[in-house]
Design a protein around this motif. Structure first.
Motif, PDB file in Angstrom:
ATOM      1  N   LEU A  10      43.811  47.154  44.834  1.00  0.00           N
ATOM      2  CA  LEU A  10      45.369  47.063  44.453  1.00  0.00           C
ATOM      3  C   LEU A  10      45.204  47.498  42.805  1.00  0.00           C
ATOM      4  O   LEU A  10      46.116  47.609  42.356  1.00  0.00           O
ATOM      5  CB  LEU A  10      45.678  45.993  45.704  1.00  0.00           C
ATOM      6  N   ILE A  11      44.334  46.647  42.253  1.00  0.00           N
ATOM      7  CA  ILE A  11      44.780  46.613  40.745  1.00  0.00           C
ATOM      8  C   ILE A  11      44.365  48.629  40.434  1.00  0.00           C
ATOM      9  O   ILE A  11      45.277  49.136  39.999  1.00  0.00           O
ATOM     10  CB  ILE A  11      43.017  46.311  40.185  1.00  0.00           C
ATOM     11  N   TYR A  68      42.449  41.280  35.461  1.00  0.00           N
ATOM     12  CA  TYR A  68      44.082  42.129  35.651  1.00  0.00           C
ATOM     13  C   TYR A  68      44.570  40.566  36.280  1.00  0.00           C
ATOM     14  O   TYR A  68      45.851  41.025  35.521  1.00  0.00           O
ATOM     15  CB  TYR A  68      43.644  42.189  37.651  1.00  0.00           C
ATOM     16  N   THR A  73      47.702  50.162  41.383  1.00  0.00           N
ATOM     17  CA  THR A  73      48.764  49.570  40.876  1.00  0.00           C
ATOM     18  C   THR A  73      48.887  49.905  39.165  1.00  0.00           C
ATOM     19  O   THR A  73      49.365  50.350  38.382  1.00  0.00           O
ATOM     20  CB  THR A  73      49.119  47.888  40.464  1.00  0.00           C
ATOM     21  N   PHE A 121      53.522  42.495  48.849  1.00  0.00           N
ATOM     22  CA  PHE A 121      51.831  43.267  49.042  1.00  0.00           C
ATOM     23  C   PHE A 121      51.414  43.146  47.455  1.00  0.00           C
ATOM     24  O   PHE A 121      49.796  43.110  47.824  1.00  0.00           O
ATOM     25  CB  PHE A 121      52.192  44.569  49.585  1.00  0.00           C
ATOM     26  N   ILE A 122      51.886  43.980  46.968  1.00  0.00           N
ATOM     27  CA  ILE A 122      51.511  43.804  45.129  1.00  0.00           C
ATOM     28  C   ILE A 122      52.073  43.699  44.029  1.00  0.00           C
ATOM     29  O   ILE A 122      52.245  43.709  42.758  1.00  0.00           O
ATOM     30  CB  ILE A 122      51.201  45.388  45.118  1.00  0.00           C
ATOM     31  N   ILE A 125      41.428  43.189  46.257  1.00  0.00           N
ATOM     32  CA  ILE A 125      42.108  42.888  45.549  1.00  0.00           C
ATOM     33  C   ILE A 125      42.144  43.975  44.064  1.00  0.00           C
ATOM     34  O   ILE A 125      43.005  44.705  43.623  1.00  0.00           O
ATOM     35  CB  ILE A 125      41.421  41.478  44.299  1.00  0.00           C
TER      36      ILE A 125
END
Length: 264
Positions: free
Chosen positions: A8-9, A150, A12, A68-69, A5
């Motif tokens: 991914l942050i 997030y 993004t 996905f995001i 996670i």
């Protein structure tokens, strides 16, 4: 999972946000499309037929597209509860990043959305989302829960920042222990993804390791010692943080920063 996670942050944060108007136009076109889909779009037609069958059986579904995001909701539990109170089912509509040309995903949800709009009002889903988010904030404060950074509308930040711009803290230079730098394209010094709680009074507590990347095998044995150094550094140099906010309200925040450690 937590490291995934966080990764991914970071990813993004580097991606430009999509234009809200463009997204709205895209969604509007898809809701129109399911009224008359292309005859070769078998995926969409199958999903529409499934939605029609569920509706005929009295199963009305409030869908949330998730990919996905995108699409993850901090208030999903609250939304599920509100849907149940309204006599609706709640389902995640999983959108794959494996696109097949001419085959539209999400048609089940688009068709259900049209039915809900016609029978509950055009703004019904938007209102339920808003109500669920407000209820989430109430529950967070009531339970004194720490919100993942997030998930905040405004992420926790340092007092000298007008808003959070990065998850990186300046590198720490040490003389001991005798850490090693990994050479090569993917080498470098060890680093931590360090977690801690930013309290509503701006103090910081409850430090823990989200992730430790030793880079060099020799650095594995120094993990605990380096963790103590990093925590001491944060407490001494960054003791005050502005907590994250949800709907304009400060909340206890489960924060994360990345810190590299190098040998002087």
């Amino acid at each position: 999972m937590r490291y995934l996670i966080i990764s991914l942050i970071f990813l993004t944060n580097a991606v430009f946000a999509q234009d809200d108007k463009a997204i709205l136009n895209y969604e509007t076109e898809k809701h129109k499309y399911v009224l008359n889909p292309d005859s070769s779009d078998l995926l969409c037609i199958d999903e529409i037929n499934r939605a029609k069958e569920d509706i005929s059986n009295g199963k009305i579904v409030f869908t949330q597209q998730v990919g996905f995001i995108f699409g993850f909701l901090r208030y999903e539990d609250e939304l599920k509860l509100l849907c149940k109170e309204e006599g609706l089912y709640y389902e995640v509509d999983l959108i794959s990043d494996d696109i097949i040309e001419g085959q539209i995903q999400g048609c089940y949800g688009y068709y259900m959305d049209n039915f809900i709009s016609e029978n509950y009002g055009n703004d019904f889903k938007a209102k339920l989302h808003k109500k669920a988010d407000s209820l989430y904030l109430v529950n967070v404060n009531k339970q004194n829960k720490a919100v993942e950074y997030y998930d905040c509308d405004e992420r926790p930040r340092l007092p000298n920042e007008s808003k959070r711009t990065t998850d990186y803290i300046q590198s720490i230079k040490i003389t001991e222990p005798n850490i090693q730098k990994q050479e090569g394209e993917y080498g470098g010094w060890p680093f931590f993804d360090l977690g801690f709680i930013v309290e509503k009074d701006s103090t910081i507590t409850s430090f823990y390791i989200n992730n430790y990347v030793a880079k060099h095998n020799e650095n594995e044995k120094y993990k605990n010692e380096l963790f103590d150094i990093v925590v001491k550094h944060i407490k001494e140099n960054y003791p005050i943080w502005v907590p994250g906010k949800i709907l304009g309200t400060p909340v206890r925040t489960d924060n994360n920063v990345r810190i590299h450690i190098m040998k002087t």
